[in-house]
Enzyme design. Sequence first.
Site, PDB file in Angstrom:
ATOM      1  N   ARG A 160       0.856  -1.184   0.000  1.00  0.00           N
ATOM      2  CA  ARG A 160       0.000   0.000   0.000  1.00  0.00           C
ATOM      3  C   ARG A 160       0.888   1.228   0.000  1.00  0.00           C
ATOM      4  NH1 ARG A 160      -2.398  -1.346   5.586  1.00  0.00           N
ATOM      5  NH2 ARG A 160      -0.257  -2.069   5.622  1.00  0.00           N
ATOM      6  N   ALA A 258     -16.322   3.761   5.368  1.00  0.00           N
ATOM      7  CA  ALA A 258     -17.212   4.383   4.381  1.00  0.00           C
ATOM      8  C   ALA A 258     -16.787   5.834   4.160  1.00  0.00           C
ATOM      9  CB  ALA A 258     -18.644   4.302   4.886  1.00  0.00           C
ATOM     10  N   CYS A 266      -4.360   1.947  -8.281  1.00  0.00           N
ATOM     11  CA  CYS A 266      -4.605   0.498  -8.380  1.00  0.00           C
ATOM     12  C   CYS A 266      -6.065   0.107  -8.438  1.00  0.00           C
ATOM     13  CB  CYS A 266      -3.923  -0.196  -7.207  1.00  0.00           C
ATOM     14  SG  CYS A 266      -2.175   0.188  -7.109  1.00  0.00           S
TER      15      CYS A 266
END
Length: 426
Positions: A160, A258, A266
């Site tokens: 990440r 959310a 990506c």
Amino acid sequence: MASLAVVGLGYVGLIHAVGFTLIGHRVVGYDVNRSVVESLRRGRPHIYEPGLEEALRRALEGGRLKFTDFLEDAVAESEAAFIAVGTPSAPDGSADLSQVEAAARAVGRAMRGKKWYLVVVKSTVPPGTTESLVAGAVAEESGAELGVGFSVASNPEFLREGTALEDFFKPDRVVIGAGDEKAASFLLDVYRPIEAPKIVMKPREAELVKYVSNVFLALKISFANEVGLLAKKLGVDTYRVFEAVGLDRRIGPHYFSAGLGFGGSCFPKDLRAYIKLGDRQGVDLHIAKASYVVNEYMLQYAVELLEKHLGDLRGRKIGILGLAFKPNTDDVRESRGVELAKILVARGAVVYVHDPVAVEKAKAVLGNAVVYVEDPQFLVDNTEAVVIATAWPQYEELNYTNTIVIDGRRVKKAREAKIYEGIAWA
Ligand code: UGA
């Protein structure tokens, strides 16, 4: 200790070049861009990633990491090349494999005369690419035979941005899609210092693992966002719901934040490529498509909320806090903040934007269409409504009491706003 070449020094390639060096290998990093190579030689990364500058310096000091813009040198000095070039979206959404093919051809040419060489695909590519396109290109250019003069492998990455180094050294798993035994044992040796489960499989299985992992994570986010749209109407806090839902070990707590949706280099691109892959195989991938639709809708919903409070947006002053696709990166690729800015500009709004690190990169996309503001409080005080698009910690420090906030990233302090709208929670 192995001697490795890394072809392409973007986010993925550079982290791997540095990481492989620091776990004991000898590495030559190659990139076509000479200025990138020169700045890396001086210990200056051309991308922002926490801890990278220090790690690069350490790797260079050991003398086992070099950078070059001559691929021949990188291949000559190594036993294996990791191809880590981009696979951007083609106009129809499929993965554009031209950089992968060019890299495979160049490696093939450079490895002529070698007894054996391993070509590893790190880039995210559709299943079958390593064994067909890459192996074919290498064989054609080198004259070597697959399985004799060279082997291929797919070795997807799960880094990440923002925590890429940590993810390199402490991955959840290492996936080795080996074309043959020799490739498998070479890569198991390369990753031996890394403590993680290592799964050996076929290249096309490993290639699919990468897509399925990203698509599933994107799906979790879109699922949380869809629940959020409903929960907001019902007066329910979505985060309380997922706190409880995530405690079910079959479900897990991650990727349920959310908000305004996912961006980055990506998830959106890989979802499009995966959907296209299904189309080509005659499989309608309904769930992946729905996940993409929900993600796009979150931006539209932010616009609807702005219109609810301001009416027609033409000529209205609207602020966007955050242009990076997430905190701790300066990457703006498909970021929700930048995409929202484009929509608002098209609606005729006067758009003010702020980001602590990503403004330079955003300028390349948004140019003069928006007003860049250095002080986020100034932005809040001089606009009629603000959308929070990136969860930068400094946005917790602002005074929002006199404005309207559409919060896309769950910033607690923003609840003090004159009018507060959580985009996907009540
Ligand atoms: C993603 C994957 O997480 C990596 O495992 C993978 O290696 C990488 O793509 C890749 O294919 O190279 P990355 O794009 O760096 O990594 O970022 P993430 O931290 O996963 O976040 C992606 C987007 O989802 C961000 O815009 C973030 O704000 C959003 N997000 C994430 C949410 O909206 N909610 C969440 O709960 C989590």
